[in-house]
Design a protein around this motif. Structure first.
Motif, PDB file in Angstrom:
ATOM      1  N   HIS A  80     -40.135  22.966   6.746  1.00  0.00           N
ATOM      2  CA  HIS A  80     -39.142  22.753   7.804  1.00  0.00           C
ATOM      3  C   HIS A  80     -38.347  21.475   7.552  1.00  0.00           C
ATOM      4  O   HIS A  80     -37.106  21.479   7.660  1.00  0.00           O
ATOM      5  CB  HIS A  80     -39.850  22.687   9.160  1.00  0.00           C
ATOM      6  CG  HIS A  80     -38.944  22.307  10.287  1.00  0.00           C
ATOM      7  ND1 HIS A  80     -37.828  23.046  10.633  1.00  0.00           N
ATOM      8  CD2 HIS A  80     -38.986  21.252  11.153  1.00  0.00           C
ATOM      9  CE1 HIS A  80     -37.223  22.476  11.664  1.00  0.00           C
ATOM     10  NE2 HIS A  80     -37.903  21.385  11.985  1.00  0.00           N
TER      11      HIS A  80
ATOM     12  N   ARG B 170     -24.812  31.176   7.704  1.00  0.00           N
ATOM     13  CA  ARG B 170     -24.297  30.258   8.718  1.00  0.00           C
ATOM     14  C   ARG B 170     -23.042  29.526   8.270  1.00  0.00           C
ATOM     15  O   ARG B 170     -22.235  29.085   9.093  1.00  0.00           O
ATOM     16  CB  ARG B 170     -25.373  29.225   9.064  1.00  0.00           C
ATOM     17  CG  ARG B 170     -25.043  28.349  10.258  1.00  0.00           C
ATOM     18  CD  ARG B 170     -26.027  27.219  10.388  1.00  0.00           C
ATOM     19  NE  ARG B 170     -25.938  26.279   9.275  1.00  0.00           N
ATOM     20  CZ  ARG B 170     -25.064  25.273   9.222  1.00  0.00           C
ATOM     21  NH1 ARG B 170     -24.193  25.090  10.203  1.00  0.00           N
ATOM     22  NH2 ARG B 170     -25.053  24.462   8.184  1.00  0.00           N
TER      23      ARG B 170
ATOM     24  N   THR C  88     -30.406  34.413  12.773  1.00  0.00           N
ATOM     25  CA  THR C  88     -31.379  33.725  13.623  1.00  0.00           C
ATOM     26  C   THR C  88     -32.797  33.954  13.128  1.00  0.00           C
ATOM     27  O   THR C  88     -33.627  33.040  13.104  1.00  0.00           O
ATOM     28  CB  THR C  88     -31.239  34.207  15.075  1.00  0.00           C
ATOM     29  OG1 THR C  88     -29.915  33.890  15.543  1.00  0.00           O
ATOM     30  CG2 THR C  88     -32.256  33.541  15.982  1.00  0.00           C
TER      31      THR C  88
ATOM     32  N   LYS D 204     -33.157  31.974   9.589  1.00  0.00           N
ATOM     33  CA  LYS D 204     -33.141  30.514   9.657  1.00  0.00           C
ATOM     34  C   LYS D 204     -34.256  29.934  10.512  1.00  0.00           C
ATOM     35  O   LYS D 204     -34.685  28.802  10.290  1.00  0.00           O
ATOM     36  CB  LYS D 204     -31.792  30.032  10.208  1.00  0.00           C
ATOM     37  CG  LYS D 204     -30.686  29.988   9.193  1.00  0.00           C
ATOM     38  CD  LYS D 204     -30.830  28.798   8.259  1.00  0.00           C
ATOM     39  CE  LYS D 204     -30.584  27.483   8.969  1.00  0.00           C
ATOM     40  NZ  LYS D 204     -30.776  26.319   8.057  1.00  0.00           N
ATOM     41  N   THR D 205     -34.712  30.664  11.526  1.00  0.00           N
ATOM     42  CA  THR D 205     -35.650  30.082  12.489  1.00  0.00           C
ATOM     43  C   THR D 205     -36.904  30.924  12.679  1.00  0.00           C
ATOM     44  O   THR D 205     -38.025  30.435  12.529  1.00  0.00           O
ATOM     45  CB  THR D 205     -34.953  29.891  13.850  1.00  0.00           C
ATOM     46  OG1 THR D 205     -33.774  29.109  13.679  1.00  0.00           O
ATOM     47  CG2 THR D 205     -35.878  29.201  14.838  1.00  0.00           C
TER      48      THR D 205
ATOM     49  N   GLY E  59     -39.470  32.778  18.059  1.00  0.00           N
ATOM     50  CA  GLY E  59     -38.522  32.096  17.186  1.00  0.00           C
ATOM     51  C   GLY E  59     -37.083  32.447  17.532  1.00  0.00           C
ATOM     52  O   GLY E  59     -36.205  31.571  17.562  1.00  0.00           O
TER      53      GLY E  59
ATOM     54  N   TYR F  31     -36.236  30.756  20.791  1.00  0.00           N
ATOM     55  CA  TYR F  31     -36.003  29.321  20.576  1.00  0.00           C
ATOM     56  C   TYR F  31     -34.580  29.065  20.093  1.00  0.00           C
ATOM     57  O   TYR F  31     -33.889  28.171  20.594  1.00  0.00           O
ATOM     58  CB  TYR F  31     -37.017  28.795  19.560  1.00  0.00           C
ATOM     59  CG  TYR F  31     -36.827  27.336  19.209  1.00  0.00           C
ATOM     60  CD1 TYR F  31     -37.481  26.337  19.915  1.00  0.00           C
ATOM     61  CD2 TYR F  31     -35.987  26.962  18.155  1.00  0.00           C
ATOM     62  CE1 TYR F  31     -37.311  25.000  19.584  1.00  0.00           C
ATOM     63  CE2 TYR F  31     -35.808  25.630  17.824  1.00  0.00           C
ATOM     64  CZ  TYR F  31     -36.471  24.655  18.545  1.00  0.00           C
ATOM     65  OH  TYR F  31     -36.280  23.340  18.222  1.00  0.00           O
ATOM     66  N   GLN F  32     -34.124  29.837  19.119  1.00  0.00           N
ATOM     67  CA  GLN F  32     -32.800  29.604  18.564  1.00  0.00           C
ATOM     68  C   GLN F  32     -31.705  29.988  19.552  1.00  0.00           C
ATOM     69  O   GLN F  32     -30.651  29.340  19.598  1.00  0.00           O
ATOM     70  CB  GLN F  32     -32.640  30.379  17.255  1.00  0.00           C
ATOM     71  CG  GLN F  32     -31.366  30.028  16.509  1.00  0.00           C
ATOM     72  CD  GLN F  32     -31.290  28.554  16.146  1.00  0.00           C
ATOM     73  OE1 GLN F  32     -32.231  27.994  15.594  1.00  0.00           O
ATOM     74  NE2 GLN F  32     -30.164  27.915  16.470  1.00  0.00           N
TER      75      GLN F  32
ATOM     76  N   GLU G  54     -31.412  27.098  21.684  1.00  0.00           N
ATOM     77  CA  GLU G  54     -30.806  26.029  20.886  1.00  0.00           C
ATOM     78  C   GLU G  54     -29.289  26.163  20.848  1.00  0.00           C
ATOM     79  O   GLU G  54     -28.557  25.164  20.935  1.00  0.00           O
ATOM     80  CB  GLU G  54     -31.381  26.071  19.468  1.00  0.00           C
ATOM     81  CG  GLU G  54     -30.928  24.963  18.561  1.00  0.00           C
ATOM     82  CD  GLU G  54     -31.653  23.651  18.811  1.00  0.00           C
ATOM     83  OE1 GLU G  54     -31.221  22.640  18.237  1.00  0.00           O
ATOM     84  OE2 GLU G  54     -32.627  23.637  19.591  1.00  0.00           O
ATOM     85  N   ASP G  55     -28.811  27.394  20.744  1.00  0.00           N
ATOM     86  CA  ASP G  55     -27.377  27.623  20.631  1.00  0.00           C
ATOM     87  C   ASP G  55     -26.644  27.453  21.954  1.00  0.00           C
ATOM     88  O   ASP G  55     -25.409  27.433  21.976  1.00  0.00           O
ATOM     89  CB  ASP G  55     -27.120  29.031  20.068  1.00  0.00           C
ATOM     90  CG  ASP G  55     -27.569  29.157  18.619  1.00  0.00           C
ATOM     91  OD1 ASP G  55     -27.641  28.121  17.933  1.00  0.00           O
ATOM     92  OD2 ASP G  55     -27.880  30.282  18.188  1.00  0.00           O
TER      93      ASP G  55
ATOM     94  N   THR H  97     -22.239  32.263  17.437  1.00  0.00           N
ATOM     95  CA  THR H  97     -23.541  32.301  18.088  1.00  0.00           C
ATOM     96  C   THR H  97     -23.465  33.096  19.384  1.00  0.00           C
ATOM     97  O   THR H  97     -22.388  33.555  19.790  1.00  0.00           O
ATOM     98  CB  THR H  97     -24.039  30.878  18.374  1.00  0.00           C
ATOM     99  OG1 THR H  97     -23.095  30.215  19.226  1.00  0.00           O
ATOM    100  CG2 THR H  97     -24.199  30.090  17.078  1.00  0.00           C
TER     101      THR H  97
END
Length: 456
Positions: A212, A281, A310, A313-314, A349, A352-353, A356-357, A374
């Motif tokens: 990470h 991305r 997503t 990446k996460t 996961g 979470y993203q 985050e966005d 996003t």
């Protein structure tokens, strides 16, 4: 006459008790109850059973998380000064250590359930007794960076002061035999009590933290197709690349010591996924044969590309690291625990993203960068069709980012993305039903709420 009256009153009060309401008559049963308790007690809150608080996911493995961060710094502390500075900056930076947390929690929630658990525990005990478990945490020295220690090499391979001589192999002691694997007709699997984490599972959490941090270092490299702009603040492009590569090298060396081919395959897949997701991305990708790749041309394509990115990446790191933790705990092929871990990590996961966005928009920041659209922007494009044209060119023209932010803020895109995150978090919670009841299972449930309700 007075004597008769007094006798009558005495007889009357000896039969009927004096109450607050003299006009009310009582039956014999009611009189008995009234004599025992003449007024009700206050509402007996103190008599209610106490509701047990739900365990905090970070508290339940707090010592292990603290050990992870400290041992990582010790592992990298004596390497090249530049690399040490990078590692210290990132590992000491405030972090929720979500990836390590998921590895440790799923290890606790499933250890003892796998058919090969007893063999795994036996191996950990034998490794501890021979001192092999201490080698991974041994701080690096400069010669070790050039020629890393390997358990099958003689100790003098780290020295370059004298020529290296070949030596005949010595006699090796026959290793002890591990316990036989559990048979299918045994009773239902039980969690180990008290909860036990294997050293290889703690190492896995360290490895995922290394990967990470390596991805964060590589993300710091300037995001430009021409690389004509000034280097970003911090350590600069070249040192960021070298630092990320160094961490990936150390993670690979540690990974080889875990002794599970499936785990090696899972973690190697994570590294590939991170690269693929980062390429998706980027605001523009030019290749000799294809030229510049454009953004999605429809809302359906936008959602497909966004959720795929997503995951890559996460969510991939969380899903595959949770599955790898269960494999290291002795779960065999065909047992459900690996799939439960993967499904939980994949869903949490993505949740979470998604959150985050939304945070950049909610904080009033202009941090959103050119690149793949996003969730908030895709939802906003349903209310402002002009956004779709910006998405098709990955917000690459001058002023596209600022215009997109304005459209999102005048839409329900942020709120709808939060609701979508809640949907994925609920799916993560649902798969936990397959696990046996434990405090760790509850902590994993609580973690889903932390992810979607967070403001960090």
């Amino acid at each position: 006459m007075k004597r008769c009256t007094s006798a009558l009153l005495q007889r009357t009060f000896s039969v009927q008790p004096v109450t607050r309401y003299r006009c009310r008559t009582y039956t014999v049963l009611a009189q008995r109850i009234e004599q025992i308790k003449t007024r009700p007690e206050p509402f007996p809150l103190q008599h209610e059973p106490l509701v047990k608080s739900r365990p905090d996911p970070y508290t339940i493995v707090a010592p292990e998380l603290l050990h992870l961060r400290g041992s990582l710094l010790g592992l990298l502390g004596s390497a090249h000064p530049g690399l040490s500075e990078i590692a210290r900056y990132y590992f000491l930076h405030p972090s929720k250590q979500l990836r390590s947390l998921v590895v440790l929690l799923f290890s606790r929630a499933t250890n003892g359930l796998g058919g090969n658990w007893e063999q795994k525990r036996w191996g950990a005990e034998r490794e501890a007794s021979t001192g092999l478990s201490e080698e991974l945490d041994r701080p690096l020295t400069l010669p070790d960076v050039l020629n890393n220690w390997h358990p099958s090499m003689p100790n003098d391979t780290a020295s370059f002061e004298t020529p290296f001589d070949l030596r005949p192999p010595g006699m090796h002691r026959v290793p002890d035999s591990p316990p036989p694997p559990a048979t299918r007709n045994q009773s239902l699997p039980q969690l180990t009590s008290p909860p036990l984490l294997l050293p290889v599972q703690i190492r896995l959490a360290q490895i995922m933290e290394m990967i990470h941090i390596a991805s964060l270092l590589h993300d710091d490299v300037i995001d430009s197709c021409t690389f004509e702009a000034e280097p970003p603040e911090g350590f600069g492009n070249k040192l960021s690349i070298l630092g990320g590569d160094f961490l990936l090298g150390r993670a690979s060396a540690a990974l080889s010591r875990l002794g599970e081919s499936e785990v090696v395959e899972l973690v190697a897949g994570v590294i590939s996924n991170l690269v693929e997701g980062e390429m998706m991305r980027m605001k523009c990708v030019r290749t000799p044969g294809l030229g510049q790749l454009e953004g999605p041309q429809s809302l359906e394509e936008a959602w497909s590309a966004y959720l795929k990115k997503t995951y890559l990446k996460t969510a991939s790191l969380l899903a595959k690291s949770a599955r790898a933790a269960v494999v290291l705990g002795g779960c065999r092929e065909g047992e459900i625990w690996k799939d439960v871990a993967y499904a939980y990590g994949r869903n949490i996961g993505i949740a979470y993203q998604l959150v985050e966005d939304t945070l950049d928009y909610e904080a009033g920041s202009t941090n959103p960068m050119p690149g793949l659209a996003t969730g908030p922007a895709i939802y906003a494009s349903e209310e402002h069709s002009e956004l779709l044209q910006l998405m098709r060119r990955n917000f690459g023209d001058q002023g596209d980012v600022e215009l997109a932010i304005d459209y999102v803020r005048r839409s329900s895109g942020v709120e709808r993305t939060r609701l979508l995150a809640r949907t994925y978090a609920n799916k993560a919670r649902d798969v936990l039903r397959s696990l046996p009841d434990s405090d760790t299972k509850i902590a994993l449930d609580v973690l889903t709420d932390h992810v979607v309700n967070r403001t960090w």
